[in-house]
Motif scaffolding. Structure first.
Motif, PDB file in Angstrom:
ATOM      1  N   PHE A 256      41.206  44.195  33.941  1.00  0.00           N
ATOM      2  CA  PHE A 256      41.008  45.261  34.932  1.00  0.00           C
ATOM      3  C   PHE A 256      39.537  45.647  34.926  1.00  0.00           C
ATOM      4  CE2 PHE A 256      41.763  49.507  36.807  1.00  0.00           C
ATOM      5  CZ  PHE A 256      42.607  49.134  37.848  1.00  0.00           C
ATOM      6  N   PRO A 257      38.885  45.725  36.099  1.00  0.00           N
ATOM      7  CA  PRO A 257      37.424  45.909  36.146  1.00  0.00           C
ATOM      8  C   PRO A 257      36.930  47.124  35.365  1.00  0.00           C
ATOM      9  CG  PRO A 257      38.284  45.422  38.326  1.00  0.00           C
ATOM     10  CD  PRO A 257      39.471  45.634  37.444  1.00  0.00           C
ATOM     11  N   GLY A 258      36.011  46.884  34.443  1.00  0.00           N
ATOM     12  CA  GLY A 258      35.328  47.964  33.755  1.00  0.00           C
ATOM     13  C   GLY A 258      36.071  48.611  32.612  1.00  0.00           C
ATOM     14  N   VAL A 259      37.360  48.314  32.482  1.00  0.00           N
ATOM     15  CA  VAL A 259      38.169  49.004  31.481  1.00  0.00           C
ATOM     16  C   VAL A 259      37.997  48.346  30.114  1.00  0.00           C
ATOM     17  CG1 VAL A 259      40.507  49.567  30.766  1.00  0.00           C
ATOM     18  CG2 VAL A 259      39.837  49.858  33.152  1.00  0.00           C
ATOM     19  N   ASN A 260      37.785  49.174  29.097  1.00  0.00           N
ATOM     20  CA  ASN A 260      37.584  48.710  27.730  1.00  0.00           C
ATOM     21  C   ASN A 260      38.545  49.485  26.834  1.00  0.00           C
ATOM     22  OD1 ASN A 260      36.530  47.524  25.422  1.00  0.00           O
ATOM     23  ND2 ASN A 260      34.681  48.768  25.373  1.00  0.00           N
ATOM     24  N   LEU A 261      39.821  49.094  26.851  1.00  0.00           N
ATOM     25  CA  LEU A 261      40.833  49.823  26.103  1.00  0.00           C
ATOM     26  C   LEU A 261      40.640  49.651  24.603  1.00  0.00           C
ATOM     27  CD1 LEU A 261      43.992  48.944  28.244  1.00  0.00           C
ATOM     28  CD2 LEU A 261      42.438  50.894  28.493  1.00  0.00           C
ATOM     29  N   PHE A 262      40.789  50.761  23.875  1.00  0.00           N
ATOM     30  CA  PHE A 262      40.522  50.780  22.435  1.00  0.00           C
ATOM     31  C   PHE A 262      39.162  50.131  22.184  1.00  0.00           C
ATOM     32  CE2 PHE A 262      45.103  51.321  22.563  1.00  0.00           C
ATOM     33  CZ  PHE A 262      45.311  52.283  21.602  1.00  0.00           C
TER      34      PHE A 262
ATOM     35  N   LYS B  41      31.695  50.167  45.022  1.00  0.00           N
ATOM     36  CA  LYS B  41      32.574  49.628  46.055  1.00  0.00           C
ATOM     37  C   LYS B  41      33.446  48.519  45.471  1.00  0.00           C
ATOM     38  CE  LYS B  41      32.608  47.866  50.797  1.00  0.00           C
ATOM     39  NZ  LYS B  41      31.773  47.465  51.961  1.00  0.00           N
ATOM     40  N   GLY B  42      34.754  48.780  45.448  1.00  0.00           N
ATOM     41  CA  GLY B  42      35.692  47.786  44.967  1.00  0.00           C
ATOM     42  C   GLY B  42      35.727  47.597  43.469  1.00  0.00           C
ATOM     43  N   SER B  43      34.963  48.394  42.723  1.00  0.00           N
ATOM     44  CA  SER B  43      34.927  48.214  41.275  1.00  0.00           C
ATOM     45  C   SER B  43      34.347  49.475  40.634  1.00  0.00           C
ATOM     46  CB  SER B  43      34.066  46.996  40.912  1.00  0.00           C
ATOM     47  OG  SER B  43      34.089  46.767  39.518  1.00  0.00           O
TER      48      SER B  43
END
Length: 283
Positions: free
Chosen positions: A269-275, A35-37
């Motif tokens: 940004f919640p949860g995002v792990n770019l590269f 929820k929300g994330s």
């Protein structure tokens, strides 16, 4: 993460039992909507749980390709890949894929098992995988790993169909949270898209076809996965495979696209792990 798509495909496979052999089927694991994330979990335990749930929903004994959707910053990539190799040996997956990983993570993963492809955002507005300091595309080509380009049309921005913020104002549209679709950035980016539209018009193709042709021109190891909700757009996208660009046209698109404003994803940004990188494997 993608709603009921596996359930829907499962119903289709059940209704068309002779079609499975004609389909290259891929799915992912690693993101758990909350929820929300979102929660990211690339642990071996969740890997095993996720494939069982996916196979049950799809109603099939195996998938052709299994991606790690995102990396959780906790699990060493070697542990994740070892679990995926177990699934391959058990006949539940055929090929291994990653998404949004760093070149170093890809190299570490490939030391355990060949990685068929990596899903990364790639389009004229998003050229991060080409950056020399990242050495990402270079590493993929060294290892023989293909790139599956998600958002090849810049989340619709490069189609030329978005004219103002009202075009993405419907409830639940994630793009309203993205910097490139917000405020002055959107106005500037629409002006840039207009220039790309001019190139498309001069060539007698749609902006989407031009953009997809640009992507295909980057190499035989680049595969675009444009999303669509209509059959007409699907046909339009497929016709891009017959559009050939000259070297001058490819460079012209790059030159225009340099004016894009705003990052593709907001900071933190919640949860995002770019590269994404993962912790080292302890001895």
């Amino acid at each position: 993460m993608y709603g009921d798509c596996e359930d829907l495909l499962g119903k289709w496979f059940a209704a068309n039992p002779g079609k499975r052999d004609n389909i290259f089927l891929s799915t992912k694991f690693g993101i758990i909507p909350q929820k929300g994330s979102i929660k990211v979990d690339s642990s071996p335990e969740y890997c095993r749980q996720a494939i069982e749930k996916s196979l049950k929903r799809l109603g099939v004994p195996f998938v052709n390709l299994f991606y790690v959707h995102h990396l959780d910053k906790v699990t060493p990539i070697e542990k994740t890949i070892e679990a995926m190799v177990e699934l391959k040996n058990a006949g539940k997956i055929q090929h291994l894929g990653l998404s949004e990983c760093s070149a170093d993570t890809l190299r570490r993963a490939s030391a355990i098992h060949p990685i068929a492809c990596v899903q990364m955002e790639y389009n004229p507005f998003t050229l991060e995988i080409e950056e020399p300091q990242r050495r990402f595309l270079e590493t993929c080509r060294e290892l023989g790993t293909a790139v599956v380009a998600y958002s090849p049309l810049g989340r619709g921005l490069l189609t030329g169909t978005i004219k103002s913020k009202e075009d993405i104002a419907k409830a639940g549209d994630m793009r309203t949270m993205l910097p490139r679709f917000s405020g002055e950035s959107l106005d500037k980016n629409l002006a840039t898209v207009a220039k790309i539209n001019e190139i498309a018009n001069s060539k007698g193709v749609t902006p989407a076809q031009l953009t997809l042709a640009w992507l295909l021109a980057q190499g035989d190891d680049i595969f675009g996965i444009p999303g669509t909700t209509t059959a007409s757009r699907l046909s339009e996208n497929l016709e891009a495979m017959s559009v050939n660009l000259t070297a001058e046209e490819e460079r012209a698109i790059r030159d225009v696209a340099k004016d894009v404003t705003g990052p593709r994803i907001p900071d933190n940004f919640p949860g995002v792990n770019l590269f994404g990188d993962t912790p080292p494997l302890e001895a």
